[in-house]
Design a protein around this motif. Structure first.
Motif, PDB file in Angstrom:
ATOM      1  N   TYR A 178      55.501  -6.281  24.252  1.00 33.98           N
ATOM      2  CA  TYR A 178      56.407  -6.238  25.409  1.00 33.98           C
ATOM      3  C   TYR A 178      55.667  -5.636  26.597  1.00 33.98           C
ATOM      4  O   TYR A 178      55.916  -4.491  26.984  1.00 33.98           O
TER       5      TYR A 178
ATOM      6  N   TYR B 200      62.398 -11.170  26.554  1.00 35.90           N
ATOM      7  CA  TYR B 200      61.724 -11.397  25.272  1.00 35.90           C
ATOM      8  C   TYR B 200      62.817 -11.576  24.215  1.00 35.90           C
ATOM      9  O   TYR B 200      63.744 -12.375  24.422  1.00 35.90           O
ATOM     10  N   ASP B 201      62.749 -10.846  23.101  1.00 35.50           N
ATOM     11  CA  ASP B 201      63.804 -10.959  22.087  1.00 35.50           C
ATOM     12  C   ASP B 201      64.729  -9.746  22.134  1.00 35.50           C
ATOM     13  O   ASP B 201      65.392  -9.417  21.150  1.00 35.50           O
TER      14      ASP B 201
ATOM     15  N   ARG C 271      64.836 -15.189  28.668  1.00 31.56           N
ATOM     16  CA  ARG C 271      65.370 -16.080  27.646  1.00 31.56           C
ATOM     17  C   ARG C 271      66.584 -16.880  28.110  1.00 31.56           C
ATOM     18  O   ARG C 271      66.949 -17.850  27.473  1.00 31.56           O
TER      19      ARG C 271
ATOM     20  N   GLU D  56      62.875 -19.533  29.334  1.00 28.52           N
ATOM     21  CA  GLU D  56      62.356 -20.067  28.079  1.00 28.52           C
ATOM     22  C   GLU D  56      62.641 -21.570  27.990  1.00 28.52           C
ATOM     23  O   GLU D  56      63.748 -22.039  28.227  1.00 28.52           O
TER      24      GLU D  56
ATOM     25  N   HIS E 229      68.673 -10.923  28.577  1.00 34.39           N
ATOM     26  CA  HIS E 229      67.758 -11.130  27.459  1.00 34.39           C
ATOM     27  C   HIS E 229      66.322 -11.239  27.982  1.00 34.39           C
ATOM     28  O   HIS E 229      65.982 -12.197  28.680  1.00 34.39           O
TER      29      HIS E 229
ATOM     30  N   ARG F 192      56.948 -20.569  27.492  1.00 30.70           N
ATOM     31  CA  ARG F 192      57.362 -19.499  26.589  1.00 30.70           C
ATOM     32  C   ARG F 192      57.468 -18.243  27.451  1.00 30.70           C
ATOM     33  O   ARG F 192      56.464 -17.653  27.832  1.00 30.70           O
TER      34      ARG F 192
ATOM     35  N   ASN G 106      67.872  -7.388  24.043  1.00 30.32           N
ATOM     36  CA  ASN G 106      69.073  -7.425  24.873  1.00 30.32           C
ATOM     37  C   ASN G 106      69.124  -6.111  25.660  1.00 30.32           C
ATOM     38  O   ASN G 106      69.282  -5.034  25.076  1.00 30.32           O
TER      39      ASN G 106
END
Length: 247
Positions: A190, A224-225, A26, A137, A222, A22, A227
């Motif tokens: 983050y 984490y989540d 990404r 990821e 990317h 994880r 951009n």
């Protein structure tokens, strides 16, 4: 007497992932080309059953660094090629695949040294936390071993075409909108985001044939989540990366 030939690898060997990654990365674009190029990249290795037992990791807490064997799961190809074009050589010179660290390999296996950040259990999952990594990821982890400084460090080792780490880092400038967006984000969700972004863009993650150029194109990575959008600028010999937005 003739030696017995082994079966093809696909028939003779089955690998079961120990953990699934994880990651703060990404997708492939923006990932450092070697582990350790960013000290701010963090990931959780979600240990998979039946390996999710604390006993299997007893004593690992004393290891500062770990070896990870993993699969380049997004670089798996039906056929392998004997030569590759390493980015370090500008993408123009061919080298044998076994003389390179290319992800496009016969068995798609990778090997990285990462920093051990400790083992925790959270929401029923056993998690090994790491940093200084280059994993995206979903990367399957096939083995975990402690790094042994007396055996694994060879200061006099040479390669000939990539003996030193990349030293050229572009200046990174966060524009006001990006700065404001970072300030609104939780450091707990983050961690070390700003220096992570700096490390990712400063080494110019563009393909080899575009590196070093000024262009109007806006890129996105990317993390984490989020951009992260940025562009490359060259004003009067002042090369820099401008981070436009983080959202």
């Amino acid at each position: 007497m003739p030696r017995h030939l082994s079966k093809p690898a696909a028939e003779a060997l089955t690998l079961t992932p120990i953990a699934i990654t994880r990651s703060c990365f990404r997708d492939k674009f923006g990932v450092p080309r070697q582990p350790g190029l960013t000290r701010h990249a963090r990931a959780d290795l979600i240990i998979q059953p039946p390996f999710d037992r604390e006993d299997a990791f007893r004593g690992l807490e004393t290891a500062s660094h770990l070896w990870l064997t993993f699969q380049f799961h997004e670089a798996v190809r039906a056929e392998w090629r004997p030569v590759v074009r390493p980015p370090r050589l500008g993408g123009n010179r061919k080298m044998g695949v076994f003389a390179s660290r290319s992800p496009f390999r016969p068995n798609s296996l990778g090997l990285s040294v990462v920093r051990n950040e400790g083992l925790i259990r959270k929401d029923g999952e056993l998690i090994l936390r790491i940093s200084d990594h280059d994993l995206i990821e979903g990367t399957p982890i096939l083995d975990i071993k402690p790094y042994l400084p007396f055996a694994d460090s060879v200061p006099e080792a040479t390669l000939g075409w990539a003996d030193s780490p990349p030293t050229e880092r572009l200046e990174v400038v966060f524009l006001p909108e990006a700065e404001a967006q970072i300030r609104q984000l939780s450091p707990g969700d983050y961690p070390e985001l700003r220096p992570l972004i700096e490390d990712v863009v400063a080494y110019d993650p563009r393909p080899s044939f575009r590196r070093g150029r000024e262009e109007e194109r806006i890129y996105g990575a990317h993390l984490y989540d989020l951009n992260v959008r940025f562009r490359f600028v060259n004003d009067h010999s002042r090369k820099r990366v401008e981070v436009l937005t983080v959202c």
